[in-house]
Design a protein around this motif. Structure first.
Motif, PDB file in Angstrom:
ATOM      1  N   ARG A   1       0.818  -1.212   0.000  1.00  0.00           N
ATOM      2  CA  ARG A   1       0.000   0.000   0.000  1.00  0.00           C
ATOM      3  C   ARG A   1       0.850   1.260   0.000  1.00  0.00           C
ATOM      4  N   VAL A   2       0.349   2.283  -0.674  1.00  0.00           N
ATOM      5  CA  VAL A   2       0.894   3.628  -0.602  1.00  0.00           C
ATOM      6  C   VAL A   2      -0.254   4.536  -0.165  1.00  0.00           C
ATOM      7  N   GLY A   3      -0.030   5.317   0.869  1.00  0.00           N
ATOM      8  CA  GLY A   3      -1.082   6.204   1.344  1.00  0.00           C
ATOM      9  C   GLY A   3      -1.970   5.536   2.375  1.00  0.00           C
ATOM     10  N   ILE A   4      -3.119   6.135   2.609  1.00  0.00           N
ATOM     11  CA  ILE A   4      -4.011   5.710   3.686  1.00  0.00           C
ATOM     12  C   ILE A   4      -5.123   4.804   3.158  1.00  0.00           C
ATOM     13  N   GLU A   5      -5.816   4.157   4.093  1.00  0.00           N
ATOM     14  CA  GLU A   5      -7.031   3.418   3.787  1.00  0.00           C
ATOM     15  C   GLU A   5      -7.866   3.353   5.063  1.00  0.00           C
ATOM     16  N   PHE A   6      -9.141   3.560   4.950  1.00  0.00           N
ATOM     17  CA  PHE A   6     -10.102   3.509   6.054  1.00  0.00           C
ATOM     18  C   PHE A   6     -10.031   4.735   6.970  1.00  0.00           C
ATOM     19  N   LYS A   7      -8.844   5.165   7.371  1.00  0.00           N
ATOM     20  CA  LYS A   7      -8.747   6.261   8.329  1.00  0.00           C
ATOM     21  C   LYS A   7      -7.685   7.269   7.923  1.00  0.00           C
ATOM     22  N   TRP A   8      -8.021   8.546   8.124  1.00  0.00           N
ATOM     23  CA  TRP A   8      -7.075   9.642   7.893  1.00  0.00           C
ATOM     24  C   TRP A   8      -6.218   9.824   9.141  1.00  0.00           C
ATOM     25  N   PRO A   9      -5.078  10.522   9.032  1.00  0.00           N
ATOM     26  CA  PRO A   9      -4.243  10.752  10.224  1.00  0.00           C
ATOM     27  C   PRO A   9      -4.901  11.721  11.195  1.00  0.00           C
ATOM     28  N   PHE A  10      -4.464  11.667  12.454  1.00  0.00           N
ATOM     29  CA  PHE A  10      -4.889  12.677  13.408  1.00  0.00           C
ATOM     30  C   PHE A  10      -4.497  14.060  12.868  1.00  0.00           C
ATOM     31  N   LEU A  11      -5.329  15.060  13.147  1.00  0.00           N
ATOM     32  CA  LEU A  11      -5.109  16.429  12.672  1.00  0.00           C
ATOM     33  C   LEU A  11      -4.986  16.448  11.141  1.00  0.00           C
ATOM     34  N   THR A  12      -6.000  15.920  10.490  1.00  0.00           N
ATOM     35  CA  THR A  12      -6.038  15.874   9.023  1.00  0.00           C
ATOM     36  C   THR A  12      -5.926  17.284   8.450  1.00  0.00           C
ATOM     37  N   GLU A  13      -5.168  17.414   7.368  1.00  0.00           N
ATOM     38  CA  GLU A  13      -4.934  18.720   6.755  1.00  0.00           C
ATOM     39  C   GLU A  13      -5.849  18.934   5.547  1.00  0.00           C
ATOM     40  N   LYS A  14      -5.963  20.193   5.167  1.00  0.00           N
ATOM     41  CA  LYS A  14      -6.774  20.561   3.994  1.00  0.00           C
ATOM     42  C   LYS A  14      -5.921  20.392   2.736  1.00  0.00           C
ATOM     43  N   ARG A  15      -5.700  19.147   2.347  1.00  0.00           N
ATOM     44  CA  ARG A  15      -4.876  18.850   1.178  1.00  0.00           C
ATOM     45  C   ARG A  15      -5.268  17.495   0.621  1.00  0.00           C
ATOM     46  N   ASP A  16      -4.721  17.159  -0.526  1.00  0.00           N
ATOM     47  CA  ASP A  16      -4.971  15.856  -1.128  1.00  0.00           C
ATOM     48  C   ASP A  16      -4.108  14.787  -0.445  1.00  0.00           C
ATOM     49  N   TYR A  17      -4.633  13.574  -0.402  1.00  0.00           N
ATOM     50  CA  TYR A  17      -3.906  12.423   0.143  1.00  0.00           C
ATOM     51  C   TYR A  17      -3.905  11.306  -0.894  1.00  0.00           C
ATOM     52  N   GLN A  18      -2.969  10.379  -0.755  1.00  0.00           N
ATOM     53  CA  GLN A  18      -2.996   9.147  -1.524  1.00  0.00           C
ATOM     54  C   GLN A  18      -3.887   8.159  -0.783  1.00  0.00           C
ATOM     55  N   TYR A  19      -4.853   7.576  -1.500  1.00  0.00           N
ATOM     56  CA  TYR A  19      -5.794   6.645  -0.876  1.00  0.00           C
ATOM     57  C   TYR A  19      -5.757   5.328  -1.640  1.00  0.00           C
ATOM     58  N   PHE A  20      -5.625   4.237  -0.896  1.00  0.00           N
ATOM     59  CA  PHE A  20      -5.482   2.912  -1.509  1.00  0.00           C
ATOM     60  C   PHE A  20      -6.843   2.364  -1.901  1.00  0.00           C
ATOM     61  N   ASP A  21      -6.947   1.899  -3.152  1.00  0.00           N
ATOM     62  CA  ASP A  21      -8.175   1.288  -3.656  1.00  0.00           C
ATOM     63  C   ASP A  21      -7.996  -0.225  -3.679  1.00  0.00           C
ATOM     64  N   ALA A  22      -8.782  -0.911  -2.862  1.00  0.00           N
ATOM     65  CA  ALA A  22      -8.613  -2.357  -2.718  1.00  0.00           C
ATOM     66  C   ALA A  22      -8.999  -3.126  -3.975  1.00  0.00           C
ATOM     67  N   GLN A  23      -9.968  -2.620  -4.739  1.00  0.00           N
ATOM     68  CA  GLN A  23     -10.380  -3.318  -5.962  1.00  0.00           C
ATOM     69  C   GLN A  23      -9.269  -3.291  -7.004  1.00  0.00           C
ATOM     70  N   ALA A  24      -8.704  -2.102  -7.223  1.00  0.00           N
ATOM     71  CA  ALA A  24      -7.673  -1.938  -8.249  1.00  0.00           C
ATOM     72  C   ALA A  24      -6.280  -2.316  -7.748  1.00  0.00           C
ATOM     73  N   ARG A  25      -6.138  -2.464  -6.401  1.00  0.00           N
ATOM     74  CA  ARG A  25      -4.854  -2.802  -5.780  1.00  0.00           C
ATOM     75  C   ARG A  25      -3.803  -1.707  -5.982  1.00  0.00           C
ATOM     76  N   THR A  26      -4.244  -0.486  -6.202  1.00  0.00           N
ATOM     77  CA  THR A  26      -3.329   0.632  -6.400  1.00  0.00           C
ATOM     78  C   THR A  26      -3.830   1.845  -5.612  1.00  0.00           C
ATOM     79  N   SER A  27      -2.960   2.849  -5.485  1.00  0.00           N
ATOM     80  CA  SER A  27      -3.325   4.087  -4.801  1.00  0.00           C
ATOM     81  C   SER A  27      -3.514   5.207  -5.811  1.00  0.00           C
ATOM     82  N   ALA A  28      -4.380   6.149  -5.472  1.00  0.00           N
ATOM     83  CA  ALA A  28      -4.653   7.311  -6.322  1.00  0.00           C
ATOM     84  C   ALA A  28      -4.995   8.484  -5.419  1.00  0.00           C
ATOM     85  N   PRO A  29      -4.854   9.712  -5.900  1.00  0.00           N
ATOM     86  CA  PRO A  29      -5.154  10.870  -5.049  1.00  0.00           C
ATOM     87  C   PRO A  29      -6.632  10.929  -4.676  1.00  0.00           C
TER      88      PRO A  29
END
Length: 328
Positions: free
Chosen positions: A138-166
């Protein structure tokens, strides 16, 4: 006596003033973490959805509801084993996405093992990290964002595609009394693997591969995230799956496997919002209430110390004796 008291107050003022930034910038990042034994479940529904009927010529039909049950169970034994080599607090979630049709029969089930840093939610790569039995990194997050989430884009893992995307920050909204950040991710049509467990007995991914038929998927993923805790309070997906080509479809180019607007069920929304409100207070205590309180207390003690010191330095009033009358 006043001078001794002022020195004690000065020492306390320095202590609380120093404790304020230490609590916010040193203690909080180390104390705030996801417990290794956490268990949570979530029920989502897609009403008026389209679902393939494998028993009726593999035709796509309208159904009143499709239900998705997602569970995340902390695996303490696995996390302790990984922590020995990783050298940090690690959480291992064994997840399962279980989809059932309106008749209560299984449509698909996809297990996952998600391994991440308990403090930052960054993925930790270790043996056992997988989706539906396939090893992933995995690259990036899945299910939960970090504490003190920022107003920005994150990499989020897609389990179906097995890849991460913004996943893109789209703005701040109010959701049931909470200020939340709205994020959105679009996965374009992508060829994805068949689930290892199929709803029809005897059909396997290997047998499907021989027919030349492939599975495709697209989704628009939406999350409303409470920024202090990093917990999604609501989620929604505009989800579509298709079978394309091959001999399995009997000459048809494609058939819809599933299409629907997947939303959290109302009782789970209420439970999640109440839980996040409670946890939010704890985060505020560590990041705002106590640091600011200690800083203000330190300033007040400093002012009182200086006032006592100033009073102790005032010269004492000298008593002037009245002249005595001279007697002969």
């Amino acid at each position: 006596m006043r001078r001794k008291t002022s020195l004690v107050l000065l020492a306390l003022a320095v202590f609380f003033a120093a404790l304020s930034p230490l609590l916010r910038w040193y203690a909080f990042p180390r104390l705030a973490k996801i417990p290794a034994n956490q268990y949570q479940d979530m029920v989502l529904e897609a009403k008026d959805a389209t679902l393939i009927d494998y028993n009726d010529g593999m035709k796509a039909k309208k159904v009143p509801k499709v239900t998705i049950v997602q569970t995340l169970k902390g695996n303490v034994e696995a996390s302790e084993k990984i922590e020995q080599s990783a050298g940090k607090d690690v959480v291992v979630w064994d997840g399962l996405s279980y989809v059932v049709g309106p008749d209560g029969k299984m449509v698909s089930k996809i297990p996952e093992r998600y391994i991440f840093d308990a403090h930052t939610q960054d993925p930790v790569h270790a043996t056992g990290e997988m989706v539906d039995g396939d090893p992933v990194k995995r690259v990036g997050i899945e299910f939960k964002w970090p504490f003190l989430t920022e107003k920005r884009d994150y990499q989020y893992f897609d389990a179906q595609a097995r890849t991460s995307a913004p996943i893109h920050y789209k703005g701040t909204q109010n959701f049931r009394g909470l200020d939340v950040y709205y994020f959105e991710q679009t996965i374009p049509w992508t060829k994805v693997p068949f689930p290892k467990t199929m709803p029809v007995q005897g059909i396997t991914p290997a047998s499907l591969a021989k027919t030349g038929t492939t599975r495709w998927y697209t989704t628009v993923r939406k999350f409303w995230v409470e920024p202090l805790t990093g917990a999604p309070v609501y989620g929604e997906e505009l989800h579509k799956e298709e079978l394309r080509g091959g001999t399995l479809l009997g000459g048809r180019d494609k058939v819809t496997v599933f299409a629907g607007d997947v939303k959290m069920r109302e009782d789970y929304i209420r439970h999640t919002v109440d839980l996040v409100k409670s946890n939010r207070t704890l985060v505020l205590l560590m990041t705002s209430y106590l640091p600011w309180g200690f800083l203000i207390l330190g300033l007040l003690l400093l002012a009182l110390s200086l006032w006592l010191e100033a009073r102790s330095r005032r010269p004492a009033a000298t008593k002037v004796e009245e002249p005595q009358p001279v007697t002969a």
